[in-house]
Design an enzyme around this catalytic site. Sequence first.
Site, short mmCIF file in Angstrom:
data_model
loop_
_atom_site.label_atom_id
_atom_site.label_comp_id
_atom_site.label_asym_id
_atom_site.label_seq_id
_atom_site.Cartn_x
_atom_site.Cartn_y
_atom_site.Cartn_z
N GLY A 19 0.82 -1.21 0.00
CA GLY A 19 0.00 0.00 0.00
C GLY A 19 0.85 1.25 0.00
N GLY A 69 -0.53 4.47 0.08
CA GLY A 69 -1.28 5.63 0.55
C GLY A 69 -0.55 6.25 1.74
CB ALA A 90 -1.52 4.00 6.44
N GLY A 91 0.81 3.64 4.41
CA GLY A 91 1.93 2.83 3.91
C GLY A 91 3.20 3.65 3.79
CG PHE A 143 -14.85 17.78 9.75
CD1 PHE A 143 -14.67 18.93 9.01
CD2 PHE A 143 -14.73 16.55 9.09
CE1 PHE A 143 -14.37 18.88 7.65
CE2 PHE A 143 -14.44 16.48 7.74
CZ PHE A 143 -14.27 17.65 7.02
CG ASP A 180 -7.34 -6.07 -3.14
OD1 ASP A 180 -8.57 -6.21 -3.28
OD2 ASP A 180 -6.58 -5.64 -4.03
CD GLN A 200 -17.92 7.36 8.78
OE1 GLN A 200 -16.93 7.78 8.20
NE2 GLN A 200 -18.18 7.64 10.04
CG HIS A 218 -19.76 11.26 3.92
ND1 HIS A 218 -20.56 12.36 3.70
CD2 HIS A 218 -18.59 11.74 4.42
CE1 HIS A 218 -19.90 13.46 4.04
NE2 HIS A 218 -18.70 13.10 4.47
CG LEU A 224 -17.07 13.18 0.24
CD1 LEU A 224 -18.05 12.41 1.11
CD2 LEU A 224 -15.71 13.18 0.88
CD GLU A 240 -18.41 15.53 8.87
OE1 GLU A 240 -18.56 14.37 8.43
OE2 GLU A 240 -18.09 15.77 10.04
NE ARG A 295 -18.02 11.90 8.02
CZ ARG A 295 -16.81 11.82 7.53
NH1 ARG A 295 -16.23 10.63 7.41
NH2 ARG A 295 -16.16 12.89 7.15
CG HIS A 308 -16.94 8.31 3.53
ND1 HIS A 308 -16.45 8.87 2.37
CD2 HIS A 308 -16.28 8.93 4.55
CE1 HIS A 308 -15.53 9.78 2.67
NE2 HIS A 308 -15.40 9.83 3.98
NE ARG A 316 -13.09 7.84 8.91
CZ ARG A 316 -13.08 8.96 8.17
NH1 ARG A 316 -12.60 10.08 8.69
NH2 ARG A 316 -13.54 8.98 6.95
CB SER A 331 -9.77 8.62 8.33
OG SER A 331 -9.07 7.70 7.54
CG LEU A 332 -7.04 12.62 5.99
CD1 LEU A 332 -6.90 14.01 5.43
CD2 LEU A 332 -6.58 11.61 4.97
C1 LIG Z 1 -13.64 10.80 -1.17
C2 LIG Z 1 -13.01 10.64 0.19
C3 LIG Z 1 -12.75 11.75 0.98
C4 LIG Z 1 -12.19 11.60 2.25
N1 LIG Z 1 -11.94 12.72 3.01
C5 LIG Z 1 -11.35 12.58 4.22
C6 LIG Z 1 -11.02 13.73 5.00
O1 LIG Z 1 -11.24 14.88 4.59
N2 LIG Z 1 -10.43 13.54 6.20
C7 LIG Z 1 -10.15 12.29 6.68
O2 LIG Z 1 -9.61 12.18 7.78
N3 LIG Z 1 -10.42 11.19 5.95
C8 LIG Z 1 -10.99 11.30 4.73
N4 LIG Z 1 -11.28 10.18 4.00
C9 LIG Z 1 -10.80 8.87 4.47
C10 LIG Z 1 -9.32 8.73 4.18
O3 LIG Z 1 -9.02 9.36 2.96
C11 LIG Z 1 -8.86 7.28 4.08
O4 LIG Z 1 -9.34 6.53 5.16
C12 LIG Z 1 -7.33 7.20 4.07
O5 LIG Z 1 -6.81 8.02 3.04
C13 LIG Z 1 -6.85 5.78 3.90
O6 LIG Z 1 -5.45 5.80 3.71
P1 LIG Z 1 -4.62 4.47 3.66
O7 LIG Z 1 -3.21 4.85 3.54
O8 LIG Z 1 -5.03 3.59 4.76
O9 LIG Z 1 -5.12 3.75 2.31
P2 LIG Z 1 -5.20 4.25 0.80
O10 LIG Z 1 -4.80 5.66 0.62
O11 LIG Z 1 -6.54 3.85 0.30
O12 LIG Z 1 -4.09 3.38 0.08
C14 LIG Z 1 -4.23 1.99 -0.12
C15 LIG Z 1 -3.05 1.49 -0.89
O13 LIG Z 1 -3.08 0.08 -0.95
C16 LIG Z 1 -2.73 -0.36 -2.23
N5 LIG Z 1 -3.33 -1.69 -2.44
C17 LIG Z 1 -4.58 -2.12 -2.11
N6 LIG Z 1 -4.73 -3.40 -2.46
C18 LIG Z 1 -3.57 -3.81 -3.02
C19 LIG Z 1 -3.11 -5.02 -3.59
N7 LIG Z 1 -3.87 -6.11 -3.69
N8 LIG Z 1 -1.84 -5.06 -4.07
C20 LIG Z 1 -1.05 -3.98 -4.02
N9 LIG Z 1 -1.43 -2.80 -3.50
C21 LIG Z 1 -2.67 -2.72 -3.01
C22 LIG Z 1 -3.25 0.72 -3.15
O14 LIG Z 1 -2.54 0.71 -4.38
C23 LIG Z 1 -2.98 1.98 -2.33
O15 LIG Z 1 -1.67 2.44 -2.58
C24 LIG Z 1 -11.87 10.31 2.73
C25 LIG Z 1 -12.12 9.19 1.94
C26 LIG Z 1 -12.71 9.34 0.70
C27 LIG Z 1 -13.00 8.11 -0.10
#
Ligand SMILES: Cc1cc2nc3c(=O)[nH]c(=O)nc-3n(C[C@H](O)[C@H](O)[C@H](O)COP(=O)(O)OP(=O)(O)OC[C@H]3O[C@@H](n4cnc5c(N)ncnc54)[C@H](O)[C@@H]3O)c2cc1C
Length: 566
Positions: free
Chosen positions: A12, A14, A16-17, A119, A213, A232, A234, A244, A247, A278, A343, A379, A384-385
């Site tokens: 991952g 994103g 967190a990763g 929020f 996954d 959750q 939204h 989206l 909020e 929410r 959401h 949540r 979450s961020l």
């Molecule tokens: C439209 C939207 C708006 C949001 N707004 C807010 C906000 O304003 N404030 C807030 O706090 N939260 C918000 N959230 C929630 C927040 O964005 C997410 O919970 C957070 O970004 C998740 O980050 P993450 O690093 O856990 O995962 P992600 O950013 O989702 O990253 C997941 C990673 O895993 C990888 N991956 C997944 N499966 C596989 C696989 N099988 N093989 C290889 N790679 C894989 C993907 O490629 C990706 O890189 C929002 C969410 C959405 C959908």
Amino acid sequence: MEKLSYDAIVIGGGLAGLMAAHEIAVSGYKVAVISKVFPTRSHSSSAEGGIAAYIEGNSDPNDNPDYMTYDTIKGGDFLVDPDAAELLSQKSGEIVRIMESWGTLFNRQPDGRVAVRYFGGQTYPRTRFVGDKLEMALLHTLFQRVSGLDIDFYNEWFALDLIRDDKRVVGVVAMEMKSMTPVFFKARAIVMATGGMGMLYAHSTNAYINTGDGYAMALRAGAALKDPEFVQFHPTALYPSDILISEAARGEGAILINNKGERFMARYAPRKLDLAPRDITSRAIITEIREGRGFPGGYVGLDLRHLGEDYIKERLALAYEAAKNFAGVDATQEPIPVRPAQHYYMGGIDVDITGQNPDLVGLFAAGEAACVSVHGANRLGSNSLLETLVFGRETGRAVAKFLSEHKEEDSNSLDKEAEKVVDDAYKFVKSESGVHFGEILNKLRNVMWEKVGIFRDEDGIKDALSQIIELRKMTSSMYVLDKSTTYNTEFFNALELRNMLDLAIVIARTALERKESRGAHYRTDYPERDDTNWLKHTIAYLKGETVEITYKPVRITRWKPEPRVY
Ligand SMILES: Cc1cc2nc3c(=O)[nH]c(=O)nc-3n(C[C@H](O)[C@H](O)[C@H](O)COP(=O)(O)OP(=O)(O)OC[C@H]3O[C@@H](n4cnc5c(N)ncnc54)[C@H](O)[C@@H]3O)c2cc1C
């Protein structure tokens, strides 16, 4: 099969990763990040509204980290582990300051302090932002930061399954999506940072890549999910596209109205009104629609007009553009049509406060893939961020400590297991005719939305369960049209469906079991929260088609459960 060796693998790219990988790399360990999309295309790039933080000297003078912890626990309907929520609050200011020093330009107040907005569920305003495009800013900042470190990136690589030796993870098999070449990545520690699962629901604000996954890989490897019944919804997704509308809009003063022009939230949350959490707001909107006070087609209005054109275009640019381009609505002139959509996933891979899973040695998880648990049954927006960064960092540090204490063990005998993972993937899509995978996917998404959604009851969930089991059976004669051996995205989509089916059965089973209403899990046949019997975390394992359920106590420390009114 080719083999590559690392100390740690992060699945991952994103927030967190990348944060976890950062900590592992700066501790001097050899780490790789595997991501099925280029990291900056992760769903983390689409968050809009903001990141919650108590910042000393930049917050309301009456506010403090304890209030933030309390709001988070109450928002989560008391299923939150207070020690996790305390850590989240206490580190919030520091983490925002770090992101700022690495290059994220937060909005400012005229006196230079970091700007802030309300929020839902916050006693004092705590959400920090960059207009309504914060996460692009955070993710690009972090990606730039880690690009300068010694980290190997495998972008557009799809992780298939974990490899384990008894109770220890020893690696993961992943496939390069372009050439479809599988590789056995060996590592002493694996961090699941695979994000959420919104595609399980017919209506979701999530990216198409959010297919759960990581949850499924962990389940198949024998690890448990914690609180998987909590999904959750939204309240304000744009009608009809489900994009989206953050909020942030309500945080800046937008109000929800029904077809009579009433500010209906006064009926459901007399004090917090449109800024209720929410779960409450989503149920209120669906109730208005069901009782005939929605607009034709099934939506309510989100009214921004009183904020004025300049303010809307500056602070809520994305909401304004989305309404204009995808609903043909000029938000400065008329209310935006909105309805609830899936959401976020509160459930996740069971981990402790350092991101470690108790079932498998060397398995870690962070971000939306994990359940620490800081969000409990619901949540709060913008937490979450914050979680991805705070617990991404905690997890990365815990991995470094783990690596210093655990030597590499021989895992050559597991090469056959790795081969089997690839065989199983091809077997899953082997049929030439039968049912197209898209048909199964659509049915799954609809049944989850209708029967395991915002309102649930025993008959509905039981029906969903039998349909999910039927859909799993249908996959034995499932085909994909694309037979190419280069970038066969349909093949990977089918594997994502396999993951969704594994997760769906766990969500439905645990939702059936929890006979109370708490946060986002609302049972019309058990409408009250029941602390006597249900103040506990669900722990669920998947054994074939059977879901084994146990429970863990909530670690109540300072804040005891109380009625949740807003
Ligand atoms: C439209 C939207 C708006 C949001 N707004 C807010 C906000 O304003 N404030 C807030 O706090 N939260 C918000 N959230 C929630 C927040 O964005 C997410 O919970 C957070 O970004 C998740 O980050 P993450 O690093 O856990 O995962 P992600 O950013 O989702 O990253 C997941 C990673 O895993 C990888 N991956 C997944 N499966 C596989 C696989 N099988 N093989 C290889 N790679 C894989 C993907 O490629 C990706 O890189 C929002 C969410 C959405 C959908």
